[in-house]
Design a protein around this motif. Structure first.
Motif, PDB file in Angstrom:
ATOM      1  N   LYS A 100      -5.088  -8.384 -31.600  1.00 57.07           N
ATOM      2  CA  LYS A 100      -5.526  -9.408 -30.645  1.00 57.07           C
ATOM      3  C   LYS A 100      -4.622  -9.440 -29.421  1.00 57.07           C
ATOM      4  O   LYS A 100      -5.096  -9.565 -28.276  1.00 57.07           O
ATOM      5  N   ALA A 101      -3.297  -9.315 -29.648  1.00 61.35           N
ATOM      6  CA  ALA A 101      -2.364  -9.303 -28.529  1.00 61.35           C
ATOM      7  C   ALA A 101      -2.595  -8.080 -27.646  1.00 61.35           C
ATOM      8  O   ALA A 101      -2.547  -8.178 -26.405  1.00 61.35           O
ATOM      9  N   CYS A 102      -2.871  -6.926 -28.252  1.00 60.59           N
ATOM     10  CA  CYS A 102      -3.146  -5.715 -27.468  1.00 60.59           C
ATOM     11  C   CYS A 102      -4.427  -5.864 -26.654  1.00 60.59           C
ATOM     12  O   CYS A 102      -4.501  -5.433 -25.493  1.00 60.59           O
ATOM     13  N   GLN A 103      -5.454  -6.470 -27.245  1.00 53.37           N
ATOM     14  CA  GLN A 103      -6.702  -6.680 -26.523  1.00 53.37           C
ATOM     15  C   GLN A 103      -6.499  -7.598 -25.323  1.00 53.37           C
ATOM     16  O   GLN A 103      -7.018  -7.350 -24.228  1.00 53.37           O
ATOM     17  N   GLU A 104      -5.721  -8.649 -25.505  1.00 58.71           N
ATOM     18  CA  GLU A 104      -5.444  -9.555 -24.393  1.00 58.71           C
ATOM     19  C   GLU A 104      -4.647  -8.857 -23.303  1.00 58.71           C
ATOM     20  O   GLU A 104      -4.875  -9.080 -22.101  1.00 58.71           O
TER      21      GLU A 104
ATOM     22  N   VAL B 135      -4.728  -5.645 -22.579  1.00 58.12           N
ATOM     23  CA  VAL B 135      -5.647  -4.742 -21.880  1.00 58.12           C
ATOM     24  C   VAL B 135      -6.475  -5.514 -20.866  1.00 58.12           C
ATOM     25  O   VAL B 135      -6.683  -5.054 -19.722  1.00 58.12           O
ATOM     26  N   GLU B 136      -6.962  -6.686 -21.232  1.00 56.65           N
ATOM     27  CA  GLU B 136      -7.749  -7.487 -20.300  1.00 56.65           C
ATOM     28  C   GLU B 136      -6.926  -7.910 -19.091  1.00 56.65           C
ATOM     29  O   GLU B 136      -7.406  -7.901 -17.956  1.00 56.65           O
ATOM     30  N   VAL B 137      -5.655  -8.284 -19.333  1.00 56.97           N
ATOM     31  CA  VAL B 137      -4.785  -8.666 -18.211  1.00 56.97           C
ATOM     32  C   VAL B 137      -4.553  -7.484 -17.287  1.00 56.97           C
ATOM     33  O   VAL B 137      -4.601  -7.603 -16.047  1.00 56.97           O
ATOM     34  N   LEU B 138      -4.300  -6.305 -17.847  1.00 62.70           N
ATOM     35  CA  LEU B 138      -4.083  -5.116 -17.026  1.00 62.70           C
ATOM     36  C   LEU B 138      -5.323  -4.740 -16.231  1.00 62.70           C
ATOM     37  O   LEU B 138      -5.230  -4.293 -15.067  1.00 62.70           O
ATOM     38  N   GLU B 139      -6.498  -4.909 -16.811  1.00 64.57           N
ATOM     39  CA  GLU B 139      -7.733  -4.615 -16.090  1.00 64.57           C
ATOM     40  C   GLU B 139      -7.893  -5.531 -14.885  1.00 64.57           C
ATOM     41  O   GLU B 139      -8.282  -5.094 -13.797  1.00 64.57           O
ATOM     42  N   HIS B 140      -7.585  -6.820 -15.070  1.00 65.03           N
ATOM     43  CA  HIS B 140      -7.678  -7.758 -13.954  1.00 65.03           C
ATOM     44  C   HIS B 140      -6.644  -7.460 -12.880  1.00 65.03           C
ATOM     45  O   HIS B 140      -6.917  -7.545 -11.675  1.00 65.03           O
ATOM     46  N   LEU B 141      -5.439  -7.067 -13.289  1.00 68.81           N
ATOM     47  CA  LEU B 141      -4.402  -6.732 -12.317  1.00 68.81           C
ATOM     48  C   LEU B 141      -4.762  -5.478 -11.534  1.00 68.81           C
ATOM     49  O   LEU B 141      -4.515  -5.372 -10.329  1.00 68.81           O
ATOM     50  N   THR B 142      -5.352  -4.509 -12.206  1.00 66.87           N
ATOM     51  CA  THR B 142      -5.767  -3.275 -11.532  1.00 66.87           C
ATOM     52  C   THR B 142      -6.857  -3.555 -10.521  1.00 66.87           C
ATOM     53  O   THR B 142      -6.902  -2.953  -9.443  1.00 66.87           O
ATOM     54  N   ALA B 143      -7.739  -4.488 -10.865  1.00 68.64           N
ATOM     55  CA  ALA B 143      -8.827  -4.823  -9.946  1.00 68.64           C
ATOM     56  C   ALA B 143      -8.377  -5.766  -8.846  1.00 68.64           C
ATOM     57  O   ALA B 143      -9.175  -6.145  -7.978  1.00 68.64           O
ATOM     58  N   GLY B 144      -7.115  -6.177  -8.886  1.00 67.01           N
ATOM     59  CA  GLY B 144      -6.595  -7.072  -7.854  1.00 67.01           C
ATOM     60  C   GLY B 144      -6.991  -8.504  -8.038  1.00 67.01           C
ATOM     61  O   GLY B 144      -6.940  -9.302  -7.096  1.00 67.01           O
ATOM     62  N   GLU B 145      -7.369  -8.870  -9.249  1.00 67.07           N
ATOM     63  CA  GLU B 145      -7.774 -10.240  -9.532  1.00 67.07           C
ATOM     64  C   GLU B 145      -6.706 -10.922 -10.376  1.00 67.07           C
ATOM     65  O   GLU B 145      -5.952 -10.278 -11.113  1.00 67.07           O
ATOM     66  N   ALA B 146      -6.656 -12.219 -10.245  1.00 62.91           N
ATOM     67  CA  ALA B 146      -5.733 -12.987 -11.092  1.00 62.91           C
ATOM     68  C   ALA B 146      -6.297 -13.071 -12.501  1.00 62.91           C
ATOM     69  O   ALA B 146      -7.495 -13.294 -12.675  1.00 62.91           O
ATOM     70  N   PRO B 147      -5.488 -12.850 -13.491  1.00 58.08           N
ATOM     71  CA  PRO B 147      -5.996 -12.923 -14.864  1.00 58.08           C
ATOM     72  C   PRO B 147      -6.452 -14.331 -15.200  1.00 58.08           C
ATOM     73  O   PRO B 147      -5.873 -15.306 -14.720  1.00 58.08           O
ATOM     74  N   PRO B 148      -7.523 -14.455 -15.957  1.00 57.82           N
ATOM     75  CA  PRO B 148      -8.010 -15.784 -16.328  1.00 57.82           C
ATOM     76  C   PRO B 148      -6.999 -16.498 -17.211  1.00 57.82           C
ATOM     77  O   PRO B 148      -6.270 -15.866 -17.981  1.00 57.82           O
ATOM     78  N   PRO B 149      -6.904 -17.831 -17.095  1.00 58.84           N
ATOM     79  CA  PRO B 149      -5.963 -18.577 -17.953  1.00 58.84           C
ATOM     80  C   PRO B 149      -6.379 -18.494 -19.404  1.00 58.84           C
ATOM     81  O   PRO B 149      -7.564 -18.439 -19.735  1.00 58.84           O
ATOM     82  N   ARG B 150      -5.391 -18.465 -20.261  1.00 61.39           N
ATOM     83  CA  ARG B 150      -5.660 -18.381 -21.695  1.00 61.39           C
ATOM     84  C   ARG B 150      -5.037 -19.579 -22.393  1.00 61.39           C
ATOM     85  O   ARG B 150      -3.996 -20.082 -21.963  1.00 61.39           O
ATOM     86  N   PRO B 151      -5.663 -20.018 -23.459  1.00 65.38           N
ATOM     87  CA  PRO B 151      -5.092 -21.143 -24.215  1.00 65.38           C
ATOM     88  C   PRO B 151      -3.784 -20.734 -24.857  1.00 65.38           C
ATOM     89  O   PRO B 151      -3.514 -19.534 -25.031  1.00 65.38           O
ATOM     90  N   PRO B 152      -2.939 -21.713 -25.171  1.00 64.36           N
ATOM     91  CA  PRO B 152      -1.668 -21.389 -25.832  1.00 64.36           C
ATOM     92  C   PRO B 152      -1.910 -20.606 -27.109  1.00 64.36           C
ATOM     93  O   PRO B 152      -2.793 -20.935 -27.907  1.00 64.36           O
ATOM     94  N   HIS B 153      -1.150 -19.525 -27.261  1.00 63.31           N
ATOM     95  CA  HIS B 153      -1.328 -18.674 -28.438  1.00 63.31           C
ATOM     96  C   HIS B 153      -0.661 -19.310 -29.646  1.00 63.31           C
ATOM     97  O   HIS B 153       0.508 -19.707 -29.563  1.00 63.31           O
TER      98      HIS B 153
END
Length: 340
Positions: A301-305, A307-325
């Motif tokens: 789950k941590a790896c999936q999250e 990857v999603e953050v890196l995809e948003h950073l690559t696209a130049g977008e701010a990563p969406p907020p996530r609830p406390p883990h």
């Protein structure tokens, strides 16, 4: 027990009395089941497995320490079903009550989680809840027999050992199953019914053969325990261990199969060594496998999250907020208690 816990009315006024009476009734019923098979050691009658201790520990972990009067009441009824009331009866009841209470307190202090999802929880249940706390009931019970001149002093240790192991086996075999039933979701997932059915069929065929064979094939049970633990974790391994333990106890008390041509002391020693080793294997192996699987899911789950953050950073977008883990250390476990 899970059905008793789930009744919301028990939290209302008058519900506490119902709770205590329910625990007492369950304790008494478990005691009558345990008394169906007995062994004689040094002239004293003992039970190879004493289910009420396991039920009492589970009740204290699920319902809280406030249910202890139900344990004392159930123990009193069981003792009175065997003998008349005498002052030493109260001492025996006290020992049977204090031992589960000590187990619950020790487990709570150790941070025990009732889902048994960590190896730490399995070790705590074995060494604190079973082997450690049950020293109280065996020492008090056998000590009172010696003081009342119902048992010779030189017979203290053999009877004490049989009493202690019987109480500990009740915790090792019964408590995990009741905790599992309390947390189980119904109906269960039907995805692996075929494999569960296959395991059941194989167990019902192999276990009686291994136990009742005159050439002692008890070792054949361990591959089944490993299979059940690997595929079904605590539920599968402990059900397989309970089935094997019950059949082994029946064979031992009848003096047949792997237990034929043995003295009563040898029967008790062989039965308790086998039951103890099997229960320890099932409990600790399933706890270890569950802990590893929970850790793997947390890492995935941590790896999936990430990857999603890196995809948003690559696209130049701010990563969406996530609830406390949530803290992954507890693996979803819940601390015992609830109104102690």
């Amino acid at each position: 027990m899970a059905a008793v816990v789930g009744i919301e009315e028990l939290r209302r006024p008058g519900g506490y009395a119902v709770q205590v009476l329910a625990v007492a009734a369950c304790y008494y019923a478990a005691g009558r089941i345990g008394l169906l098979r007995e062994l004689t050691v040094e002239g004293a009658v003992v039970t190879p497995i004493w289910p009420p201790t396991g039920l009492a520990v589970a009740a204290l972990l699920i319902l809280g320490l406030r249910c202890w009067p139900g344990i004392a009441l159930g123990a009193l009824f069981v003792v009175l079903s065997l003998t008349s009331f005498r002052p030493d009866v109260l001492g025996t009841v006290a020992g049977q009550t204090l031992a589960p209470i000590a187990a619950a307190l020790l487990l709570r202090r150790a941070g025990f989680h009732t889902d048994l999802g960590r190896l730490k929880d399995g070790l705590a249940l074995v060494f604190l809840g079973a082997l450690g706390a049950m020293l109280i009931s065996s020492t008090v019970g056998v000590g009172l027999l010696v003081l009342a001149d119902k048992l010779a002093a030189h017979s203290f240790w053999p009877v004490w050992l049989a009493w202690w192991v019987g109480d500990a086996m009740g915790v090792l075999l019964v408590t995990p199953l009741l905790l599992l039933l309390h947390r189980a979701r119904w109906p269960p997932s039907p995805t692996r019914w075929q494999e569960a059915t296959a395991l059941t069929v194989v167990a019902c065929a192999v276990v009686p053969w291994a136990v009742y064979s005159s050439i002692s094939l008890l070792f054949l049970v361990y591959p089944l325990i490993i299979w059940a633990a690997l595929r079904f974790q605590l539920g599968g391994s402990m059900l397989c261990a309970l089935l094997t333990s019950v059949l082994a106890t029946l064979a031992a008390t009848d003096g047949v199969g792997a237990f034929q041509r043995l003295s009563r002391i040898e029967v008790m020693a062989k039965l308790q060594a086998f039951n103890g080793a099997m229960a320890l294997t099932a409990l600790l192996l399933s706890a270890l496998i569950t802990e590893q699987r929970n850790t793997r899911r947390s890492v995935e789950k941590a790896c999936q999250e990430l990857v999603e953050v890196l995809e948003h950073l690559t696209a130049g977008e701010a990563p969406p907020p996530r609830p406390p883990h949530p803290d992954t250390g507890g693996t979803g476990g819940r601390s015992p208690g609830g109104g102690g």
